[in-house]
Enzyme design. Sequence first.
Site, short mmCIF file in Angstrom:
data_model
loop_
_atom_site.label_atom_id
_atom_site.label_comp_id
_atom_site.label_asym_id
_atom_site.label_seq_id
_atom_site.Cartn_x
_atom_site.Cartn_y
_atom_site.Cartn_z
N ARG A 59 17.86 40.47 51.21
CA ARG A 59 18.76 39.63 50.40
C ARG A 59 18.64 40.03 48.93
NH1 ARG A 59 17.45 34.53 48.95
NH2 ARG A 59 16.35 34.17 50.89
N TYR A 116 45.04 36.85 41.87
CA TYR A 116 44.74 36.92 43.29
C TYR A 116 44.54 35.49 43.81
CZ TYR A 116 42.37 38.06 47.61
OH TYR A 116 42.02 38.14 48.92
N ASP A 190 39.47 41.85 36.61
CA ASP A 190 39.50 42.27 38.01
C ASP A 190 40.19 43.63 38.05
OD1 ASP A 190 40.18 42.72 40.70
OD2 ASP A 190 40.35 40.58 41.13
N LYS A 215 38.89 47.13 49.09
CA LYS A 215 40.17 47.82 48.89
C LYS A 215 39.94 49.31 48.62
CE LYS A 215 41.31 43.54 49.36
NZ LYS A 215 41.53 42.61 48.28
C1 PLP Z 1 41.13 41.28 47.86
C2 PLP Z 1 41.05 40.91 46.43
C3 PLP Z 1 40.07 40.03 45.94
C4 PLP Z 1 39.10 39.31 46.87
O1 PLP Z 1 38.24 40.21 47.49
P1 PLP Z 1 37.58 39.99 48.96
O2 PLP Z 1 36.84 41.25 49.17
O3 PLP Z 1 38.70 39.78 49.92
O4 PLP Z 1 36.71 38.79 48.86
C5 PLP Z 1 40.03 39.78 44.59
N1 PLP Z 1 40.91 40.35 43.73
C6 PLP Z 1 41.86 41.19 44.15
C7 PLP Z 1 42.81 41.77 43.17
C8 PLP Z 1 41.98 41.50 45.50
O5 PLP Z 1 42.94 42.33 45.92
#
Ligand code: PLP
Length: 399
Positions: A59, A116, A190, A215
């Site tokens: 962890r 998001y 982000d 992603k």
């Molecule tokens: C998918 C996404 C998130 C959240 O991420 P997870 O891995 O699904 O928790 C946050 N910001 C953006 C722009 C995203 O595309």
Amino acid sequence: MGDELRRRMETEAIHAGEIHDASGAHIAPIYQTSTYTFKNMQAIEDWAAGETEAYIYSRGGNPARTALADKLATLEGFGIGSAAAEIFGSGMAAISAALMGMARAGDHVVAQQVLYGSADHLISEVLPEYGITSSRFVGLEPEALDRELSQHPNTKVVYLETPANPTMTLIDIAASAEVAHARGARVVVDNTFATPLLQRPLEHGADVVVHSTTKYINGHGTIIGGAVVAADTDLLEESIAPLIRFTGGVPSPFDCWLTNIGLKTLPLRMRQHCVNAAAVAEFLDSHQAVVATHYPGLAGHPQHALAARQMDGFGAMAAFDLGNYEAATRFLDRIELCTLAVSLGNIDTLVEHPASMTHRVLTPEGRAAAGIGDGLIRISVGLEAADDIIADLDQALSD
Ligand SMILES: *Cc1c(COP(=O)(O)O)cnc(C)c1O
């Protein structure tokens, strides 16, 4: 270090952070273990005195997690010398740790309007229950941000997402950071859509970058993961990263290992993603059934100049409007090569309908204010041959 001595991002993506253990394995093994052993009590005393580094329990840390964190920190910190990162079990675990580490009860968060979906919900619904209030600035200009900050002098965090999901609007990171810093707030960006290959917010003055590594960073659609990267290593190591131990949003060793391998080809993938997306966006933009195409690389995008200045490429996310729900449904029911699914940044082309999928939780009024109509479709342009992607879109759009 002079430019001539500096390794390029393509090289760092492959080599930074790599582990070469005593086995001689070329690709680091997966340390699929929950705990780590100590030889004797002296080894524990040495570790406690800071004389040796050791993993204790997965962890807290695992070699694959450290390798991935170092690689991502190298890429995000490319232009500023250094940065530090922690890897989380999801993008949302990373975003919540960043916000919890930077704001306390009584503090305020100012966020941009379109975010998001789950980040939106966290900031507007969850954090206020713990005494962290929030508000939005309407419009994309630094002046709008400054006005909002002047109303909330207790703002500790300005939360931005650029390009934003799903409308592909941009925020000027450098101008926003200047405004935020003058008002005593830190800036979180982000960077999931752009990745460090196309945009490095820390170079533009942002304090913290968050990612959904689910992603493009992993790129193959096989894991859920997240990351926080900060220029200020104390901020990361003292305020944000320790939260992973207490909130527990850890990634598995295997997921970190997969993501580390995915990240090695990010430079190559992003280059082709951008080429394919430019061709797809041009096709959509000239198609008579398409009411509007939103892609920062199109000369007609209202923020094309900002995109060209702030980004090293326009990415592979685009959105297009077919006018109404019926037209969008007809299109989505007819696609064959492209896949109807949420998520993005995979090698395959994915399309989705934000009003019924990713942004369904918003009210119809909220969606309208954000520019998410019932005819809007989001596309994550993949790495298939651009001609094949376009042929599929063309047949699905035909009469
Ligand atoms: C998918 C996404 C998130 C959240 O991420 P997870 O891995 O699904 O928790 C946050 N910001 C953006 C722009 C995203 O595309």
